[in-house]
Design an enzyme around this catalytic site. Structure first.
Site, PDB file in Angstrom:
ATOM      1  N   ASP A 418      -2.145   6.102   9.340  1.00 23.51           N
ATOM      2  CA  ASP A 418      -2.492   7.130   8.366  1.00 23.51           C
ATOM      3  C   ASP A 418      -1.551   6.954   7.170  1.00 23.51           C
ATOM      4  OD1 ASP A 418      -3.620   9.602   7.378  1.00 23.51           O
ATOM      5  OD2 ASP A 418      -1.721  10.523   7.926  1.00 23.51           O
ATOM      6  N   ASP A 622       0.052  11.667  12.134  1.00 26.04           N
ATOM      7  CA  ASP A 622       0.947  12.814  12.278  1.00 26.04           C
ATOM      8  C   ASP A 622       0.255  14.159  12.113  1.00 26.04           C
ATOM      9  OD1 ASP A 622       0.411  12.676   9.571  1.00 26.04           O
ATOM     10  OD2 ASP A 622       2.426  13.299   8.970  1.00 26.04           O
ATOM     11  N   ASP A 626      -5.602  13.564  12.559  1.00 27.76           N
ATOM     12  CA  ASP A 626      -5.419  12.263  13.219  1.00 27.76           C
ATOM     13  C   ASP A 626      -5.589  12.354  14.734  1.00 27.76           C
ATOM     14  OD1 ASP A 626      -4.720  11.019  10.782  1.00 27.76           O
ATOM     15  OD2 ASP A 626      -2.675  11.781  10.966  1.00 27.76           O
TER      16      ASP A 626
END
Length: 728
Positions: A418, A622, A626
């Site tokens: 990410d 995080d 996600d």
């Protein structure tokens, strides 16, 4: 429990209960048991007792019972006493039996008396375990040890009783071994194995010390504020929303939010990072970290078993209680190993006796097979390595959820990351607001009020920006679409407004479209490298909020290390493509490996797509958005600075916020798996080589005992090498 056979017996008994999934840990002498709702704790404990062992529930914190550990039959103090006791008798027995200089008339009877307490009291831990398991129809490593000690003593005693005058005339000079007595083997087998068990117990205890220390690192007392006074109470009595004071140099009692004061917090316990973190009003703090400077007043948010420290402890303990698939091979072999060894020993005795007629040689070969084949090294190979690896990981701020993770790490060849909060600092700031209406203040405050209800870094940045214009209004009917946007109703300037904030696709799904001019301004901001979100009021586009983030300082070196480990880095983000490509170029990710503008569902689909191409995917994230992708990936890695949902979905959790910990965690996982294989190789190899050598009559029983004890100690010490694992 003493060996893999013990583990296998307990697990087989527990699996007979429908729906029960047990995983027994030999070094920790503990079990993690997943049961259906209709199975009681008492039923599990009773089943373990029926298998021949004692069991009790661990406390919520998983701490060990130190008192029991120090006084039990297999405690370090018990082994120490038995070793010294055995030495007192074993040395004279060995000298008299081996060297004619020390022999005297009828010395055999004296040696028999000296060896008796060693064969009984000193060896009682082995005999007791063997008898207990025999009553339940099973054989363990202790069965072989008990047989070795008892058979060498009884065979020698039988020889002496058959020929009472065997040692009536002591030899003068020479080696003094022209006899059929093996009392020296009895005492030396017991001595070597007691020493081996002591070293095993000590090193196992040291390797699990990281977890024990971790669970003991929390503060013991908290200074709470009651009726304007500061009162010290035990931490276990803290409740959520209690306010407590943390003075400089003190540990923070529990997880909470700073409500007043400024200070620097030493978070090395959780992250391994030595640089203190600055905190002020509104910042979160973690229990057991140390306040280094100013006084803080903190409101407790999580207490007891819900704290970060307790969760870390549980995650480490659960990882140590699970098994890598490679370990099940050892379990299957160990389940039948002992009966097979006994059969080989009997066949060895019969074979030697039939073909040579030498009862003495037949006995020596058979006892050597029994003694040298004890499968303790097999039982210790996997759990000691896993114990050392997970404990070392916790010291470095890397939490490994299960042993399965080790296998998954080995095959990973693609790492999907990410962007916000993972590759970048995640400390976004609103640097500009482009309004399409004539009320900039209304747009900013309305957007900030709604975003304040979300925990995404972009939302927090917008909320912070809006607070500069004054206090934020209350929000009604708040809804969030992770990775897409938020909506809600706010009351401003005497009117209630419907506010929608998010990406273009999210607003279009809400029936809100941008004009061509507005789309042009949006694209211009994105191409300038800004993360840009759209604000709509009452169904009309009101403006744009432009945010800027920077890559983490270690992102370039971390991604280079991942590449050197054979991993292909991929950037997967909900942000716009121009922004994502700009970040990828800065940190060294190929622009062709950038997937931008994806929703949480799209992230899952992208991972599925990579997997369908034959890639083994690790995912780093995080945020809430996600979580699904982390769960779908072959290996999920959560940044500890992120959300609880992300960490729950992940296989590995990095408590530090830096990217360097990711290649370190993968190296640690691979190192642990490599060590497990190394241990199993030596354990299997030892038995494959040693048993035929013993059956061939080439090993004295006491030499066999020393070799067997060394094999177990070697496996444990080999695992302890992971305690020296370092970052690079």
């Amino acid at each position: 429990m003493t060996c893999a056979s013990c583990v296998g017996r307990v697990e087989r008994k527990l699996r007979k209960i429908e729906g029960v999934d047990p995983s027994v840990n030999l070094p920790l002498e503990s079990a993690r048991v997943i049961v259906p709702a209709n199975v009681s704790d008492e039923q599990i404990i009773e089943t373990v007792k029926n298998a021949g062992y004692e069991a009790k529930l661990q406390s919520a914190e998983g701490s060990a019972d130190e008192q029991e550990e120090e006084t039990g039959l297999r405690s370090l103090s018990s082994f120490r006493k038995r070793i010294w006791f055995t030495l007192v008798f074993a040395v004279p027995v060995f000298l008299i039996s081996m060297f004619s200089t020390f022999q005297f008339p009828h010395w055999g009877w004296v040696v028999a008396l000296l060896a008796l307490p060693v064969a009984t009291w000193a060896s009682w831990p082995f005999h007791k375990s063997a008898l207990t398991n025999l009553r339940h129809g099973s054989f363990t490593m202790d069965t072989l040890i008990s047989l070795g000690v008892a058979s060498s003593y009884l065979f020698s005693l039988w020889q002496l009783l058959t020929d009472p005058m065997m040692t009536a005339h002591a030899g003068m000079g020479g080696h003094g071994m022209d006899h059929l007595l093996y009392f020296d083997s009895t005492t030396m087998i017991a001595l070597f194995l007691l020493i081996g068990r002591y070293i095993e117990a000590r090193t196992q205890r040291q390797s699990s010390e990281a977890l024990r220390k971790l669970l003991d690192l929390g503060a013991k007392n908290a200074t709470v504020i009651q009726n304007g006074r500061e009162i010290s109470i035990p931490v276990k009595d803290l409740r959520p929303d209690d306010e407590f004071v943390v003075h400089p140099g003190e540990k923070i009692a529990t997880d909470g939010v700073v409500i007043s004061g400024r200070s620097a917090i030493d978070t090395s316990l959780l992250t391994g990072e030595s640089v203190p973190v600055e905190v002020a009003e509104g910042d979160t703090v973690t229990g057991a970290t140390i306040n280094t400077s100013g006084a803080l007043t903190v409101k407790a948010t999580r207490v007891g078993s819900e704290t970060t420290l307790a969760q870390m402890g549980r995650m480490v303990a659960e990882a140590q209680s699970t098994k890598a698939p490679i370990a099940r091979l050892a379990d299957r072999i160990s389940a039948v190993f002992v009966p097979v060894v006994i059969a080989i020993a009997l066949a060895t005795f019969v074979g030697w006796w039939v073909f040579t007629g030498d009862t003495n040689a037949a006995f020596v070969a058979a006892v050597s097979v029994i003694v040298i084949a004890c499968p303790c090294a097999l039982g210790l190979a996997t759990p000691t390595a896993l114990l050392a690896g997970t404990s070392r990981g916790s010291q470095l701020g890397i939490l490994i959820r299960s042993a399965q993770v080790l296998e998954d790490t080995r095959g990973a060849n693609t790492i999907v990351m990410d962007k916000t909060g993972t590759v970048t600092e995640g400390k976004l700031e609103v640097v500009d607001a482009v309004e399409f209406s004539d009320n900039r203040n209304l747009m900013v405050r309305a957007a900030a009020a709604v975003e304040a209800r979300s925990e995404h870094p972009i939302a927090q940045a917008i909320a912070t920006f809006g607070q500069k214009s004054g206090s934020l209004p209350a929000v009604q009917n708040f809804e969030s679409a992770p990775g897409g946007g938020v909506r809600g109703n706010v009351e401003l300037d005497g009117a209630t407004h419907t506010v929608v904030v998010g990406q273009q696709s999210f607003l279009e799904a809400e029936g809100i479209s941008l004009t061509s001019d507005q789309q042009g301004q949006l694209r211009a901001q994105q191409e300038s490298g800004f993360t840009t979100v759209i604000v709509a009021l009452d169904g009309n586009v009101a403006g744009l909020l432009c945010l800027q983030d920077t890559p983490k300082s270690d992102a370039i070196s971390a991604i280079e290390k991942l590449k050197s480990q054979g991993l292909r880095p991929v950037l997967l983000t909900g942000d716009a493509e121009p922004v994502a490509r700009a970040v990828a170029t800065q940190v060294g990710i190929d622009p062709h490996d950038v997937f931008a503008g994806v929703s949480p569902e799209d992230k899952v689909e992208k991972i599925k797509q990579l997997q369908s191409e034959g890639r083994v995917v690790a995912m780093v994230g995080d945020g809430v958005n996600d979580a699904a992708a982390l769960a779908r990936a072959d290996l999920g890695i959560a940044m500890g600075s992120g959300t609880d949902v992300a960490m729950e979905a992940a296989d590995l959790t990095i408590m530090r916020s830096d990217l360097e910990s990711i290649p370190t965690s993968i190296r640690l996982s691979k190192a642990t798996l490599k060590l497990i294989k190394s241990n199993l190789f030596w354990a299997f190899g030892y038995n494959v080589v040693a048993i035929p050598v013993a059956a061939a009559g080439l090993l004295n029983p006491m030499i066999a005992a020393a070799a067997m004890a060394f094999s177990s100690v070697f496996v444990v010490l080999n695992s302890m090498r992971l305690n020296r694992f370092e970052r690079n």
